[in-house]
Design a protein around this motif. Sequence first.
Motif, PDB file in Angstrom:
ATOM      1  N   VAL A  16       0.839  -1.200   0.000  1.00  8.36           N
ATOM      2  CA  VAL A  16       0.000   0.000   0.000  1.00  8.36           C
ATOM      3  C   VAL A  16       0.870   1.245   0.000  1.00  8.36           C
ATOM      4  O   VAL A  16       0.616   2.194  -0.753  1.00  8.36           O
ATOM      5  CB  VAL A  16      -0.956   0.010   1.220  1.00  8.36           C
ATOM      6  N   GLN A  17       1.902   1.258   0.819  1.00  4.75           N
ATOM      7  CA  GLN A  17       2.742   2.444   0.921  1.00  4.75           C
ATOM      8  C   GLN A  17       3.541   2.693  -0.358  1.00  4.75           C
ATOM      9  O   GLN A  17       3.727   3.838  -0.758  1.00  4.75           O
ATOM     10  CB  GLN A  17       3.646   2.354   2.145  1.00  4.75           C
ATOM     11  N   VAL A  18       3.982   1.621  -1.019  1.00  6.72           N
ATOM     12  CA  VAL A  18       4.678   1.787  -2.300  1.00  6.72           C
ATOM     13  C   VAL A  18       3.719   2.360  -3.338  1.00  6.72           C
ATOM     14  O   VAL A  18       4.056   3.309  -4.060  1.00  6.72           O
ATOM     15  CB  VAL A  18       5.290   0.446  -2.776  1.00  6.72           C
ATOM     16  N   LEU A  19       2.518   1.806  -3.412  1.00  2.15           N
ATOM     17  CA  LEU A  19       1.514   2.306  -4.352  1.00  2.15           C
ATOM     18  C   LEU A  19       1.172   3.759  -4.039  1.00  2.15           C
ATOM     19  O   LEU A  19       1.127   4.608  -4.936  1.00  2.15           O
ATOM     20  CB  LEU A  19       0.256   1.435  -4.301  1.00  2.15           C
ATOM     21  N   PHE A  20       0.942   4.066  -2.788  1.00  6.07           N
ATOM     22  CA  PHE A  20       0.587   5.423  -2.381  1.00  6.07           C
ATOM     23  C   PHE A  20       1.710   6.402  -2.721  1.00  6.07           C
ATOM     24  O   PHE A  20       1.471   7.488  -3.267  1.00  6.07           O
ATOM     25  CB  PHE A  20       0.270   5.436  -0.882  1.00  6.07           C
ATOM     26  N   ALA A  21       2.945   6.029  -2.426  1.00  3.76           N
ATOM     27  CA  ALA A  21       4.089   6.898  -2.733  1.00  3.76           C
ATOM     28  C   ALA A  21       4.191   7.141  -4.236  1.00  3.76           C
ATOM     29  O   ALA A  21       4.416   8.276  -4.681  1.00  3.76           O
ATOM     30  CB  ALA A  21       5.378   6.279  -2.201  1.00  3.76           C
ATOM     31  N   ARG A  32     -10.068  11.855 -12.683  1.00  4.39           N
ATOM     32  CA  ARG A  32     -10.990  11.333 -11.659  1.00  4.39           C
ATOM     33  C   ARG A  32     -10.566   9.931 -11.223  1.00  4.39           C
ATOM     34  O   ARG A  32     -10.624   9.587 -10.040  1.00  4.39           O
ATOM     35  CB  ARG A  32     -12.417  11.327 -12.180  1.00  4.39           C
ATOM     36  N   LEU A  33     -10.132   9.124 -12.178  1.00  6.07           N
ATOM     37  CA  LEU A  33      -9.639   7.782 -11.876  1.00  6.07           C
ATOM     38  C   LEU A  33      -8.406   7.867 -10.982  1.00  6.07           C
ATOM     39  O   LEU A  33      -8.262   7.100 -10.021  1.00  6.07           O
ATOM     40  CB  LEU A  33      -9.312   7.072 -13.194  1.00  6.07           C
ATOM     41  N   PHE A  34      -7.516   8.799 -11.293  1.00 10.14           N
ATOM     42  CA  PHE A  34      -6.340   9.016 -10.461  1.00 10.14           C
ATOM     43  C   PHE A  34      -6.752   9.396  -9.042  1.00 10.14           C
ATOM     44  O   PHE A  34      -6.197   8.894  -8.061  1.00 10.14           O
ATOM     45  CB  PHE A  34      -5.444  10.108 -11.055  1.00 10.14           C
ATOM     46  N   TYR A  35      -7.728  10.283  -8.918  1.00  2.65           N
ATOM     47  CA  TYR A  35      -8.226  10.707  -7.615  1.00  2.65           C
ATOM     48  C   TYR A  35      -8.719   9.503  -6.808  1.00  2.65           C
ATOM     49  O   TYR A  35      -8.389   9.362  -5.622  1.00  2.65           O
ATOM     50  CB  TYR A  35      -9.336  11.746  -7.796  1.00  2.65           C
ATOM     51  N   VAL A  36      -9.493   8.632  -7.450  1.00  4.69           N
ATOM     52  CA  VAL A  36     -10.003   7.431  -6.774  1.00  4.69           C
ATOM     53  C   VAL A  36      -8.842   6.552  -6.318  1.00  4.69           C
ATOM     54  O   VAL A  36      -8.821   6.061  -5.179  1.00  4.69           O
ATOM     55  CB  VAL A  36     -10.961   6.645  -7.701  1.00  4.69           C
ATOM     56  N   ALA A  37      -7.848   6.356  -7.181  1.00  6.19           N
ATOM     57  CA  ALA A  37      -6.692   5.524  -6.827  1.00  6.19           C
ATOM     58  C   ALA A  37      -5.924   6.123  -5.653  1.00  6.19           C
ATOM     59  O   ALA A  37      -5.553   5.409  -4.714  1.00  6.19           O
ATOM     60  CB  ALA A  37      -5.775   5.354  -8.038  1.00  6.19           C
ATOM     61  N   LEU A  38      -5.701   7.426  -5.693  1.00  7.10           N
ATOM     62  CA  LEU A  38      -4.936   8.096  -4.648  1.00  7.10           C
ATOM     63  C   LEU A  38      -5.654   8.064  -3.300  1.00  7.10           C
ATOM     64  O   LEU A  38      -5.072   7.679  -2.278  1.00  7.10           O
ATOM     65  CB  LEU A  38      -4.661   9.554  -5.050  1.00  7.10           C
ATOM     66  N   VAL A  39      -6.920   8.449  -3.300  1.00  2.99           N
ATOM     67  CA  VAL A  39      -7.658   8.510  -2.036  1.00  2.99           C
ATOM     68  C   VAL A  39      -7.864   7.113  -1.455  1.00  2.99           C
ATOM     69  O   VAL A  39      -7.727   6.910  -0.240  1.00  2.99           O
ATOM     70  CB  VAL A  39      -9.000   9.256  -2.221  1.00  2.99           C
ATOM     71  N   SER A  40      -8.146   6.130  -2.283  1.00  8.68           N
ATOM     72  CA  SER A  40      -8.335   4.783  -1.745  1.00  8.68           C
ATOM     73  C   SER A  40      -7.018   4.197  -1.235  1.00  8.68           C
ATOM     74  O   SER A  40      -7.017   3.451  -0.249  1.00  8.68           O
ATOM     75  CB  SER A  40      -9.017   3.864  -2.765  1.00  8.68           C
ATOM     76  N   LEU A  42     -10.321  -3.788   1.017  1.00  8.32           N
ATOM     77  CA  LEU A  42     -11.277  -3.222   0.057  1.00  8.32           C
ATOM     78  C   LEU A  42     -10.716  -1.955  -0.589  1.00  8.32           C
ATOM     79  O   LEU A  42     -10.767  -1.794  -1.816  1.00  8.32           O
ATOM     80  CB  LEU A  42     -12.602  -2.900   0.743  1.00  8.32           C
ATOM     81  N   ALA A  43     -10.187  -1.061   0.224  1.00  4.82           N
ATOM     82  CA  ALA A  43      -9.617   0.178  -0.304  1.00  4.82           C
ATOM     83  C   ALA A  43      -8.424  -0.103  -1.209  1.00  4.82           C
ATOM     84  O   ALA A  43      -8.261   0.540  -2.255  1.00  4.82           O
ATOM     85  CB  ALA A  43      -9.220   1.101   0.849  1.00  4.82           C
ATOM     86  N   LEU A  44      -7.610  -1.076  -0.826  1.00  2.00           N
ATOM     87  CA  LEU A  44      -6.465  -1.443  -1.660  1.00  2.00           C
ATOM     88  C   LEU A  44      -6.923  -2.003  -3.005  1.00  2.00           C
ATOM     89  O   LEU A  44      -6.364  -1.660  -4.052  1.00  2.00           O
ATOM     90  CB  LEU A  44      -5.579  -2.458  -0.937  1.00  2.00           C
ATOM     91  N   VAL A  54      -9.673  -1.309  -4.578  1.00  2.00           N
ATOM     92  CA  VAL A  54     -10.172  -0.164  -5.366  1.00  2.00           C
ATOM     93  C   VAL A  54      -8.997   0.617  -5.950  1.00  2.00           C
ATOM     94  O   VAL A  54      -8.990   0.976  -7.133  1.00  2.00           O
ATOM     95  CB  VAL A  54     -11.077   0.742  -4.503  1.00  2.00           C
ATOM     96  N   SER A  55      -7.989   0.889  -5.120  1.00  2.00           N
ATOM     97  CA  SER A  55      -6.834   1.656  -5.583  1.00  2.00           C
ATOM     98  C   SER A  55      -6.076   0.923  -6.687  1.00  2.00           C
ATOM     99  O   SER A  55      -5.712   1.527  -7.705  1.00  2.00           O
ATOM    100  CB  SER A  55      -5.892   1.946  -4.413  1.00  2.00           C
ATOM    101  N   MET A  56      -5.832  -0.369  -6.493  1.00  2.00           N
ATOM    102  CA  MET A  56      -5.116  -1.142  -7.507  1.00  2.00           C
ATOM    103  C   MET A  56      -5.906  -1.196  -8.810  1.00  2.00           C
ATOM    104  O   MET A  56      -5.327  -1.085  -9.899  1.00  2.00           O
ATOM    105  CB  MET A  56      -4.843  -2.553  -6.988  1.00  2.00           C
ATOM    106  N   THR A  57      -7.205  -1.371  -8.707  1.00  9.72           N
ATOM    107  CA  THR A  57      -8.049  -1.439  -9.897  1.00  9.72           C
ATOM    108  C   THR A  57      -8.040  -0.101 -10.632  1.00  9.72           C
ATOM    109  O   THR A  57      -7.862  -0.058 -11.858  1.00  9.72           O
ATOM    110  CB  THR A  57      -9.488  -1.837  -9.508  1.00  9.72           C
ATOM    111  N   ALA A  58      -8.226   0.992  -9.901  1.00 10.11           N
ATOM    112  CA  ALA A  58      -8.238   2.319 -10.524  1.00 10.11           C
ATOM    113  C   ALA A  58      -6.879   2.663 -11.128  1.00 10.11           C
ATOM    114  O   ALA A  58      -6.806   3.186 -12.251  1.00 10.11           O
ATOM    115  CB  ALA A  58      -8.655   3.374  -9.499  1.00 10.11           C
ATOM    116  N   ALA A  59      -5.800   2.358 -10.411  1.00 13.09           N
ATOM    117  CA  ALA A  59      -4.459   2.649 -10.927  1.00 13.09           C
ATOM    118  C   ALA A  59      -4.167   1.820 -12.175  1.00 13.09           C
ATOM    119  O   ALA A  59      -3.587   2.330 -13.147  1.00 13.09           O
ATOM    120  CB  ALA A  59      -3.405   2.381  -9.844  1.00 13.09           C
ATOM    121  N   THR A  60      -4.569   0.557 -12.169  1.00 18.70           N
ATOM    122  CA  THR A  60      -4.372  -0.294 -13.344  1.00 18.70           C
ATOM    123  C   THR A  60      -5.145   0.248 -14.537  1.00 18.70           C
ATOM    124  O   THR A  60      -4.607   0.359 -15.641  1.00 18.70           O
ATOM    125  CB  THR A  60      -4.805  -1.741 -13.031  1.00 18.70           C
TER     126      THR A  60
END
Length: 167
Positions: free
Chosen positions: A34-39, A59-67, A107-109, A111-117
């Motif tokens: 999570v921290q690597v993805l967030f960074a 907007r997709l980036f926003y979802v990835a970042l916040v999640s 769950l949040a992870l 969402v973030s992985m899906t949005a970032a992908t």
Amino acid sequence: MDQGLKGRNETARARADRNFVELLQGARVAVTGVQVLFAFLLTVPFSPGFERLGEGDRRLFYVALVSAALASICYIAPATQHRVLFRQGLKETLVRRSNRYGIAGALALAVSMTAATMLVVDFLFHSAIGMVTAGIVALVAAWAWFGQPALDRNRLPEDGGGADDPS
């Protein structure tokens, strides 16, 4: 001493201690990712190509970042709460709460992985392949993290089988 389920001979207090340590070990594995993805996500807006993103990708980036931020908060919460609640006799409460934080973090992870992908694949190919790829990522995470364990829970005997084991 309470006779633990599955032949464990431990007190309720020892069981709570063991369960909490097991929860922290699981969170330790997830929090690194999570921290690597967030960074990584925190650096993206400062990249030269970011201004080329359309409104939908932003907007997709926003979802990835916040999640990713929410996942990080959820995975760090048990250790922080343990420090705040140290020696207050609330270990069993902390174990139950930490388990819920772990599920919310997963769950949040997901969402973030899906949005970032989806964001990256859409940026690379400008096509529906981003949606398909993100859908596959979401389905695999949903199955591996939630679906398969839910089936296992449904197979437990009515008395709860291994209720003392958080995993």
